[in-house]
Design a protein around this motif. Structure first.
Motif, PDB file in Angstrom:
ATOM      1  N   GLY A 146       1.348   5.556  26.496  1.00 45.60           N
ATOM      2  CA  GLY A 146       2.640   6.044  26.041  1.00 45.60           C
ATOM      3  C   GLY A 146       3.377   5.104  25.117  1.00 45.60           C
ATOM      4  N   VAL A 147       2.827   3.920  24.886  1.00 48.96           N
ATOM      5  CA  VAL A 147       3.482   2.919  24.045  1.00 48.96           C
ATOM      6  C   VAL A 147       2.676   2.725  22.767  1.00 48.96           C
ATOM      7  CG1 VAL A 147       4.266   0.525  23.886  1.00 48.96           C
ATOM      8  CG2 VAL A 147       4.410   1.751  26.068  1.00 48.96           C
ATOM      9  N   GLN A 148       3.362   2.711  21.632  1.00 52.95           N
ATOM     10  CA  GLN A 148       2.666   2.461  20.378  1.00 52.95           C
ATOM     11  C   GLN A 148       2.131   1.030  20.368  1.00 52.95           C
ATOM     12  OE1 GLN A 148       4.659   3.530  16.745  1.00 52.95           O
ATOM     13  NE2 GLN A 148       5.569   5.377  17.609  1.00 52.95           N
ATOM     14  N   THR A 149       0.863   0.888  20.006  1.00 52.43           N
ATOM     15  CA  THR A 149       0.264  -0.450  19.963  1.00 52.43           C
ATOM     16  C   THR A 149       0.704  -1.220  18.725  1.00 52.43           C
ATOM     17  OG1 THR A 149      -1.688   0.257  18.700  1.00 52.43           O
ATOM     18  CG2 THR A 149      -1.787   0.453  21.116  1.00 52.43           C
ATOM     19  N   GLY A 150       1.249  -0.507  17.753  1.00 53.91           N
ATOM     20  CA  GLY A 150       1.628  -1.130  16.486  1.00 53.91           C
ATOM     21  C   GLY A 150       0.630  -0.839  15.385  1.00 53.91           C
ATOM     22  N   GLU A 151      -0.579  -0.425  15.755  1.00 56.10           N
ATOM     23  CA  GLU A 151      -1.584  -0.094  14.748  1.00 56.10           C
ATOM     24  C   GLU A 151      -1.353   1.328  14.243  1.00 56.10           C
ATOM     25  OE1 GLU A 151      -5.511  -2.546  14.940  1.00 56.10           O
ATOM     26  OE2 GLU A 151      -5.465  -1.159  16.634  1.00 56.10           O
ATOM     27  N   LYS A 152      -1.331   1.467  12.927  1.00 57.63           N
ATOM     28  CA  LYS A 152      -1.117   2.783  12.333  1.00 57.63           C
ATOM     29  C   LYS A 152      -1.603   2.773  10.898  1.00 57.63           C
ATOM     30  CE  LYS A 152       3.677   1.597  11.187  1.00 57.63           C
ATOM     31  NZ  LYS A 152       5.102   1.975  11.359  1.00 57.63           N
ATOM     32  N   ALA A 153      -1.806   3.967  10.360  1.00 63.10           N
ATOM     33  CA  ALA A 153      -2.222   4.110   8.966  1.00 63.10           C
ATOM     34  C   ALA A 153      -1.684   5.428   8.437  1.00 63.10           C
ATOM     35  CB  ALA A 153      -3.742   4.067   8.837  1.00 63.10           C
ATOM     36  N   GLY A 154      -1.225   5.416   7.180  1.00 65.12           N
ATOM     37  CA  GLY A 154      -0.738   6.627   6.539  1.00 65.12           C
ATOM     38  C   GLY A 154      -1.477   6.845   5.232  1.00 65.12           C
ATOM     39  N   TYR A 155      -1.535   8.109   4.783  1.00 68.56           N
ATOM     40  CA  TYR A 155      -2.343   8.447   3.613  1.00 68.56           C
ATOM     41  C   TYR A 155      -1.555   9.340   2.661  1.00 68.56           C
ATOM     42  CZ  TYR A 155      -6.007   6.803   6.716  1.00 68.56           C
ATOM     43  OH  TYR A 155      -6.757   6.030   7.569  1.00 68.56           O
ATOM     44  N   PHE A 156      -1.836   9.188   1.376  1.00 61.30           N
ATOM     45  CA  PHE A 156      -1.335  10.132   0.390  1.00 61.30           C
ATOM     46  C   PHE A 156      -2.168  11.402   0.494  1.00 61.30           C
ATOM     47  CE2 PHE A 156      -0.252   5.984  -1.513  1.00 61.30           C
ATOM     48  CZ  PHE A 156       1.110   6.177  -1.741  1.00 61.30           C
ATOM     49  N   GLU A 157      -1.644  12.488  -0.054  1.00 59.14           N
ATOM     50  CA  GLU A 157      -2.375  13.753   0.073  1.00 59.14           C
ATOM     51  C   GLU A 157      -3.659  13.752  -0.748  1.00 59.14           C
ATOM     52  OE1 GLU A 157      -1.251  18.447   0.715  1.00 59.14           O
ATOM     53  OE2 GLU A 157       0.218  17.078  -0.159  1.00 59.14           O
ATOM     54  N   ASN A 158      -3.777  12.802  -1.693  1.00 59.13           N
ATOM     55  CA  ASN A 158      -5.030  12.710  -2.452  1.00 59.13           C
ATOM     56  C   ASN A 158      -6.114  11.966  -1.678  1.00 59.13           C
ATOM     57  OD1 ASN A 158      -4.342  10.008  -2.594  1.00 59.13           O
ATOM     58  ND2 ASN A 158      -3.972   9.980  -4.806  1.00 59.13           N
ATOM     59  N   ASN A 214      -5.962   8.779  -0.630  1.00 60.59           N
ATOM     60  CA  ASN A 214      -5.815   7.326  -0.698  1.00 60.59           C
ATOM     61  C   ASN A 214      -4.866   6.830   0.386  1.00 60.59           C
ATOM     62  OD1 ASN A 214      -7.538   7.041  -2.856  1.00 60.59           O
ATOM     63  ND2 ASN A 214      -5.914   7.051  -4.405  1.00 60.59           N
ATOM     64  N   ILE A 215      -5.130   5.647   0.859  1.00 58.85           N
ATOM     65  CA  ILE A 215      -4.299   5.085   1.919  1.00 58.85           C
ATOM     66  C   ILE A 215      -2.929   4.692   1.364  1.00 58.85           C
ATOM     67  CG2 ILE A 215      -5.131   2.706   1.624  1.00 58.85           C
ATOM     68  CD1 ILE A 215      -5.086   2.586   4.769  1.00 58.85           C
ATOM     69  N   GLN A 216      -1.879   4.924   2.152  1.00 61.44           N
ATOM     70  CA  GLN A 216      -0.505   4.605   1.749  1.00 61.44           C
ATOM     71  C   GLN A 216      -0.003   3.344   2.453  1.00 61.44           C
ATOM     72  OE1 GLN A 216       2.357   7.677   2.640  1.00 61.44           O
ATOM     73  NE2 GLN A 216       3.891   6.828   1.271  1.00 61.44           N
ATOM     74  N   TYR A 217      -0.347   3.189   3.716  1.00 60.68           N
ATOM     75  CA  TYR A 217       0.009   1.977   4.459  1.00 60.68           C
ATOM     76  C   TYR A 217      -0.944   1.821   5.635  1.00 60.68           C
ATOM     77  CZ  TYR A 217       2.390   5.399   7.436  1.00 60.68           C
ATOM     78  OH  TYR A 217       2.674   6.483   8.227  1.00 60.68           O
ATOM     79  N   ALA A 218      -1.082   0.585   6.093  1.00 64.95           N
ATOM     80  CA  ALA A 218      -1.952   0.309   7.240  1.00 64.95           C
ATOM     81  C   ALA A 218      -1.437  -0.926   7.957  1.00 64.95           C
ATOM     82  CB  ALA A 218      -3.392   0.092   6.789  1.00 64.95           C
ATOM     83  N   THR A 219      -1.325  -0.821   9.263  1.00 62.46           N
ATOM     84  CA  THR A 219      -0.925  -1.957  10.092  1.00 62.46           C
ATOM     85  C   THR A 219      -2.026  -2.220  11.105  1.00 62.46           C
ATOM     86  OG1 THR A 219       1.430  -1.459   9.863  1.00 62.46           O
ATOM     87  CG2 THR A 219       0.785  -2.850  11.710  1.00 62.46           C
TER      88      THR A 219
END
Length: 562
Positions: free
Chosen positions: A241-253, A255-260
């Motif tokens: 239930g707790v976010q570990t802090g690891e995450k990733a976001g992507y553009f619709e094309n 390509n990666i937008q951010y990564a932790t």
């Protein structure tokens, strides 16, 4: 006797907001995916927003429909909103002291005794100075010395800032352990704290929107969100239930937008952002669990060229070398942070002209601190200290001029209004003010009032009020503006560069007359200036299916000097 019954009996005689009537319990419908995905203050607002809409200013009537856990969130949020904005002084000045007993009971109910103790200490100081605050309410808090006079109360503000994040964690933990008391999902079903399995949400066309796993009522593993096109949009990792802090976001094309990424061996998060073309945009490291910036920091241009590089030793403190480059790769700045001091060794302009050499010369810094606003500093240095003429600009207009010697103001310092006229001129001698004069904004300063009219169907739906096809339109705005008295604060040249406002919620009948006025907020005014004339406002009525109907309007009167 049940827990609700016990608390009801023990608290109902002490304040009118603590009583709970289980037979009329209000439980908001919460999006299931948001419930599991959000955390911290975002999670708190997810639960609180529909509760606030339900109460809608009718607390004495509707507070009984809130459970004790809901009250803990609702009434503590009053404290947080006021104290983080203007301290405990503002909290009591604005009349929120009437909720303190409810706040204390709520905090103790969820087990947050440290915050309860702090607020109890603040309340004791308030009660000793209640007459001082009551007298101060006759004036505008802005520009007053109330915070200084109530120094003991103001000193508690920093303690509050250290604790309020932990209070939100207490509230979130309580809600996640007792969801049936607090809310239901979008279908009206109770969140099952024992459920385990995969859960999916969908767009209206049945395209998958989110996929996540639940383990004993808590998000666990990857929480994936998708664009309507089916492309992966975001992945957030959870553990119990707790976010570990690891995450990733992507553009619709794609390509990666951010990564932790989480590195437990170094006790740091490695945080990358990217441009849509796939090139890196920034790299920074943050500490676990504080999530504060520390370590190497870099920024790039979208062509892949390094823009900035340096090292952070705390969230806002840098150390050692700080380097900057132009987009073509040429050097812009060589500097270092030493014992908290920013030492500029060399600076080149965009034409590769070496304007500052070994701490002496001209340094120019351009930056954007909000959309559409460009700041520019032109600073003369000698032996690593500001020495000579200093200019500050906002979108090309001079806002500040200073004469300095050996790092101290020495000579004339002038600040400017947005019309270009001098606002204040101060003469300094070796860093000490020798004289100062404030000037009016213009030769014949004139107060000006403008209005904003806001309405949103959802605001009305949230309050169970009828919507309209079109909403009221003011027909005599200029007449009202001419009849409003300017707030007294604007008589002082010191305040000519500021803007004030009064916000009102109006009920307008089907003939266009104002029938009811609810005061919402005011800044640099006491609200009475607008309240005194608002009943004279004339409106073209709202329309619903071609018929004139009663409706509502949120109106903001803005005050400034020209």
């Amino acid at each position: 006797m049940g827990l609700f019954d016990f608390l009801k009996k023990s608290g109902s005689n002490e304040d009118k907001y603590w009583e709970f009537d289980p037979a009329n319990h209000f439980r908001p419908r919460i999006n299931r995916a948001d419930y599991f995905k959000l955390s911290d203050f975002d999670f708190g607002w997810l639960i609180l927003e529909p509760i606030t809409a339900f109460i809608n200013g009718k607390e004495e009537e509707k507070a009984k429909s809130l459970s004790y856990g809901q009250k803990a969130l609702n009434y503590w949020w009053y404290v947080d909103g006021q104290v983080t904005n203007g301290g405990f002084v503002q909290f009591y000045y604005n009349g929120y002291g009437k909720y303190v007993q409810t706040v204390l009971k709520g905090l103790e109910h969820i087990g947050d005794f440290k915050m309860a103790d702090l607020i109890r200490r603040a309340d004791a100081i308030y009660k000793e100075n209640e007459k001082v605050i009551a007298k101060a309410r006759k004036k505008d808090l802005f520009g007053s010395d109330l915070s200084e006079r109530l120094e003991a109360l103001s000193e508690l503000d920093n303690h509050y800032y250290q604790l309020h994040g932990k209070t939100m964690a207490h509230i979130e933990k309580y809600i996640k352990a007792n969801p049936a008391e607090i809310c239901v999902d979008e279908n009206g079903d109770v969140f099952d704290i024992h459920f385990s399995g995969e859960y999916k949400t969908y767009y209206t066309d049945k395209q998958v929107k989110e996929v996540f796993n639940i383990n004993n009522g808590l998000a666990d593993g990857a929480f994936n969100s998708y664009f309507e096109s089916g492309m992966l949009q975001e992945t957030i990792h959870f553990d119990g239930g707790v976010q570990t802090g690891e995450k990733a976001g992507y553009f619709e094309n794609g390509n990666i937008q951010y990564a932790t990424k989480r590195n437990d061996s170094s006790n740091q998060f490695e945080c990358w952002t990217y441009f849509e073309n796939g090139s890196p945009k920034s790299l920074e490291y943050k500490s676990i669990p504080d999530n504060e910036r520390i370590g190497v920091y870099k920024e790039w241009y979208d062509n892949g060229q390094l823009s900035k590089s340096g090292t952070y030793i705390s969230a806002f403190k840098r150390d050692k070398d700080w380097l900057e480059y132009y987009q073509d790769g040429s050097q812009k700045l060589k500097a270092e942070f030493k014992d908290g001091t920013f030492l500029i060794h060399d600076f080149w302009n965009e034409h590769s002209e070496h304007l500052l050499i070994a701490g002496t010369g001209l340094y120019i810094n351009e930056y954007s601190y909000s959309e559409g606003v460009i700041g520019r500093e032109e600073q003369e240095y000698k032996n690593y200290k500001r020495d000579g003429k200093q200019h500050s600009y906002r979108n090309g207009q001079l806002t500040l001029y200073q004469e300095m010697k050996d790092g101290k103001e020495d000579g004339i310092t002038r600040s400017y209004y947005n019309n270009g006229n001098v606002q204040r001129e101060t003469i300094y001698r070796n860093g000490e003010s020798a004289s100062s004069q404030v000037f009016p904004k213009s030769e014949n300063p004139v107060g000006k009032v403008t209005f904003q009219y806001l309405m949103n169907d959802q605001w009305l739906l949230d309050q169970d009020l009828p919507t309209a096809d079109t909403y009221p339109v003011c027909l005599n705005e200029q007449e009202i503006a001419l009849n409003i008295k300017m707030p007294k604060a604007f008589a002082e040249p010191d305040n000519h560069h500021l803007e004030g406002s009064t916000c009102l919620w109006l009920s307008v009948d089907k003939t266009g007359r104002v029938r009811k006025v609810d005061f919402k907020s005011a800044y640099m005014t006491n609200g009475q200036e607008f309240m005194a004339v608002v009943d004279k406002m004339k409106f073209r009525p709202a329309m619903k299916e071609g018929v004139e109907v009663a409706s509502y309007m949120y109106v903001i009167a803005n005050f400034n000097v020209e």
